[in-house]
Design a protein around this motif. Structure first.
Motif, PDB file in Angstrom:
ATOM      1  N   CYS A 233      -5.029  -2.106   0.377  1.00 43.68           N
ATOM      2  CA  CYS A 233      -3.983  -2.390   1.357  1.00 43.68           C
ATOM      3  C   CYS A 233      -2.756  -1.532   1.072  1.00 43.68           C
ATOM      4  N   PHE A 234      -2.401  -0.688   2.050  1.00 42.98           N
ATOM      5  CA  PHE A 234      -1.231   0.181   1.957  1.00 42.98           C
ATOM      6  C   PHE A 234      -0.215  -0.220   3.018  1.00 42.98           C
ATOM      7  N   GLN A 235       0.907   0.477   3.015  1.00 47.12           N
ATOM      8  CA  GLN A 235       1.978   0.219   3.975  1.00 47.12           C
ATOM      9  C   GLN A 235       2.573   1.554   4.431  1.00 47.12           C
ATOM     10  N   ARG A 236       2.717   1.715   5.731  1.00 46.80           N
ATOM     11  CA  ARG A 236       3.374   2.907   6.276  1.00 46.80           C
ATOM     12  C   ARG A 236       4.877   2.652   6.353  1.00 46.80           C
ATOM     13  N   TRP A 243       6.898   9.974   8.390  1.00 44.98           N
ATOM     14  CA  TRP A 243       6.052   8.836   8.036  1.00 44.98           C
ATOM     15  C   TRP A 243       5.368   9.090   6.699  1.00 44.98           C
ATOM     16  N   LYS A 244       5.445   8.101   5.820  1.00 45.13           N
ATOM     17  CA  LYS A 244       4.757   8.154   4.534  1.00 45.13           C
ATOM     18  C   LYS A 244       4.007   6.841   4.342  1.00 45.13           C
ATOM     19  N   GLU A 245       3.253   6.749   3.267  1.00 48.81           N
ATOM     20  CA  GLU A 245       2.551   5.498   2.974  1.00 48.81           C
ATOM     21  C   GLU A 245       2.565   5.238   1.484  1.00 48.81           C
ATOM     22  N   ARG A 246       2.478   3.962   1.143  1.00 43.66           N
ATOM     23  CA  ARG A 246       2.549   3.555  -0.259  1.00 43.66           C
ATOM     24  C   ARG A 246       1.639   2.359  -0.484  1.00 43.66           C
ATOM     25  N   PRO A 247       1.195   2.132  -1.723  1.00 39.03           N
ATOM     26  CA  PRO A 247       0.390   0.943  -2.021  1.00 39.03           C
ATOM     27  C   PRO A 247       1.197  -0.327  -1.770  1.00 39.03           C
ATOM     28  N   ALA A 287      -4.804  -0.490  -6.200  1.00 44.11           N
ATOM     29  CA  ALA A 287      -3.825   0.187  -5.358  1.00 44.11           C
ATOM     30  C   ALA A 287      -3.575   1.616  -5.830  1.00 44.11           C
ATOM     31  N   TYR A 288      -3.733   1.863  -7.145  1.00 46.58           N
ATOM     32  CA  TYR A 288      -3.466   3.188  -7.698  1.00 46.58           C
ATOM     33  C   TYR A 288      -4.746   3.974  -7.995  1.00 46.58           C
ATOM     34  N   GLN A 289      -5.878   3.459  -7.563  1.00 50.48           N
ATOM     35  CA  GLN A 289      -7.148   4.147  -7.819  1.00 50.48           C
ATOM     36  C   GLN A 289      -7.598   4.970  -6.616  1.00 50.48           C
ATOM     37  N   ARG A 290      -6.797   5.044  -5.602  1.00 53.82           N
ATOM     38  CA  ARG A 290      -7.190   5.749  -4.382  1.00 53.82           C
ATOM     39  C   ARG A 290      -7.305   7.256  -4.621  1.00 53.82           C
ATOM     40  N   ASP A 291      -8.372   7.823  -4.100  1.00 60.70           N
ATOM     41  CA  ASP A 291      -8.577   9.270  -4.073  1.00 60.70           C
ATOM     42  C   ASP A 291      -8.578   9.686  -2.601  1.00 60.70           C
ATOM     43  N   GLU A 292      -7.529  10.384  -2.174  1.00 63.94           N
ATOM     44  CA  GLU A 292      -7.376  10.710  -0.756  1.00 63.94           C
ATOM     45  C   GLU A 292      -8.545  11.521  -0.218  1.00 63.94           C
ATOM     46  N   VAL A 356      -6.503  -0.468   4.746  1.00 63.65           N
ATOM     47  CA  VAL A 356      -5.896  -1.231   5.841  1.00 63.65           C
ATOM     48  C   VAL A 356      -4.395  -1.197   5.589  1.00 63.65           C
ATOM     49  N   TYR A 357      -3.604  -1.446   6.652  1.00 64.92           N
ATOM     50  CA  TYR A 357      -2.160  -1.266   6.523  1.00 64.92           C
ATOM     51  C   TYR A 357      -1.403  -2.552   6.857  1.00 64.92           C
ATOM     52  N   HIS A 358      -0.395  -2.800   6.028  1.00 64.98           N
ATOM     53  CA  HIS A 358       0.458  -3.980   6.114  1.00 64.98           C
ATOM     54  C   HIS A 358       1.695  -3.669   6.953  1.00 64.98           C
ATOM     55  N   TYR A 359       2.151  -4.664   7.689  1.00 59.68           N
ATOM     56  CA  TYR A 359       3.379  -4.533   8.479  1.00 59.68           C
ATOM     57  C   TYR A 359       4.555  -4.182   7.563  1.00 59.68           C
ATOM     58  N   ASN A 360       5.425  -3.283   8.025  1.00 63.09           N
ATOM     59  CA  ASN A 360       6.592  -2.895   7.237  1.00 63.09           C
ATOM     60  C   ASN A 360       7.825  -3.608   7.770  1.00 63.09           C
ATOM     61  N   GLU A 361       8.328  -4.575   6.997  1.00 64.90           N
ATOM     62  CA  GLU A 361       9.512  -5.317   7.427  1.00 64.90           C
ATOM     63  C   GLU A 361      10.777  -4.509   7.231  1.00 64.90           C
TER      64      GLU A 361
END
Length: 361
Positions: A233-236, A243-247, A287-292, A356-361
């Motif tokens: 689960c990441f967040q834009r 636009w960027k994304e993070r764990p 969250a930190y094991q992602r290989d793009e 999948v992406y989480h809502y950014n508050e």
């Protein structure tokens, strides 16, 4: 004089009146008592059982309800759910209603006649707003064409209070986590136990702030044929106009010796949490094991799981795997669930490259 009195006593009119009186008396004696007087007498003499006995037990149906025979051995949860027409239950704890969540849910391409939805909403002002938005969204879908309707929808209202506020800062404060996660676990269990019927093969836990996922989310996860599996689960977010994304979710992890040793020094009711400097566990966070550039279906073994988008074979829940509302080996809620799954002899998995992406508050 005597003859005159005898004739008076036995006159036809008096005999007729006496006969009519006798007939009326006999008629009154043989009539059954009225319903109202009978009920009144019973209510006075019998104890009140209305609070102890279900109404249905006092008034049996005129037609006996059907008796269902279900062979659970015939229920399958396989790598090919569409081919086998396996039923999916999507469960969402709903503190807020985001239209982006709903639109993303509608984009899932699994046939809706095989999907049941379940929601649980807190007893808060925000919950009132959320349930209003949900009902309006459901009205549009369920009153539309039959092809686009979900098989079943259940909405529960929590029967307990939410212990903390619902802003992102309040939700993620360390001091709030034990009560917050316990309440979340209680809500998940209430929702699960109420909605899981014998025909359900899979349960997809989908948080109400997941606003972006592949339409094939369910099939992509199910194809791994694992008892429990979770994507990353990441967040834009926007930074300097780009636009960027993070764990985002740090609850999916592989355990570490450091964390285990830390647990041994804790009190029985203390819990271990991820993402807090005060609790350095040095676990391997998915969250930190992602290989793009890596394969999105690459698997990794997990000891803890998050619940943002968690797919569970229904048989695992039926085996007894629930969400602990109490410290279970110093874990609670979804992480405690993963521990319980392992104690039952099953292995949770994660997909570090599937997002999948989480809502950014």
């Amino acid at each position: 004089m005597g003859a005159s009195r005898s004739l008076q006593r036995s006159s036809p009119m008096r005999l007729l009146i006496a006969l009519i009186g006798l007939l009326l008396f006999l008629w009154w004696m043989i009539q059954p008592p009225s319903t109202s007087s009978s009920s009144s007498a019973l209510n006075i003499n019998l104890p009140d059982i209305s609070s102890a006995t279900p109404t249905a037990a006092l008034h049996p149906p005129k037609k006996a309800p059907p008796i269902l025979h279900i062979t659970m051995n015939n229920l399958s949860a396989t790598a090919h759910p569409l081919r086998n027409q396996e039923r999916l239950l999507i469960l969402t704890p709903l503190a807020r209603f985001y239209d982006e969540y709903w639109q993303n849910l509608l984009k899932l391409d699994y046939p809706r006649h095989l999907i049941e939805l379940g929601f649980i909403v807190p007893k808060t002002h925000g919950g009132n707003t959320a349930i209003a938005g949900l009902q309006e969204a459901l009205r549009r879908v369920q009153n539309g064409s039959k092809k686009h309707r979900f098989s079943k929808v259940t909405i529960l209202r929590q029967d307990f209070d939410t212990p903390i506020g619902q802003t992102e800062r309040e939700r993620h404060a360390l001091k709030a986590q034990k009560d917050r996660r316990a309440a979340m676990a209680r809500a998940r269990n209430s929702l699960l136990f109420t909605t899981l019927d014998p025909g359900i093969a899979w349960v997809l836990w989908l948080d109400s702030d997941i606003v972006e996922s592949p339409p094939s989310l369910f099939q992509d996860l199910a194809m791994h044929n694992k008892p429990v599996i979770v994507p990353n689960c990441f967040q834009r977010y926007r930074e300097n106009g780009a636009w960027k994304e993070r764990p985002y979710d740090f609850n999916s992890w592989q355990d570490s010796e450091t964390a285990q040793n830390l647990g041994r020094t804790m009190k029985e009711d203390d819990i271990l949490l991820e993402g807090y400097a005060e609790l350095p566990t040095y676990r391997a966070l998915m969250a930190y094991q992602r290989d793009e550039k890596g394969d999105k279906h690459t698997e990794m073994l997990l000891d803890g799981v998050g619940g943002t988008a968690l797919l569970v074979k229904a048989e695992i829940h039926r085996d007894g795997a629930m969400f602990p509302t109490f410290p279970f080996y110093h874990l609670i809620e979804t992480e405690g669930f993963a521990k319980m799954v392992r104690r039952l002899g099953h292995q949770p998995y994660g997909l570090p490259n599937y997002l999948v992406y989480h809502y950014n508050e």
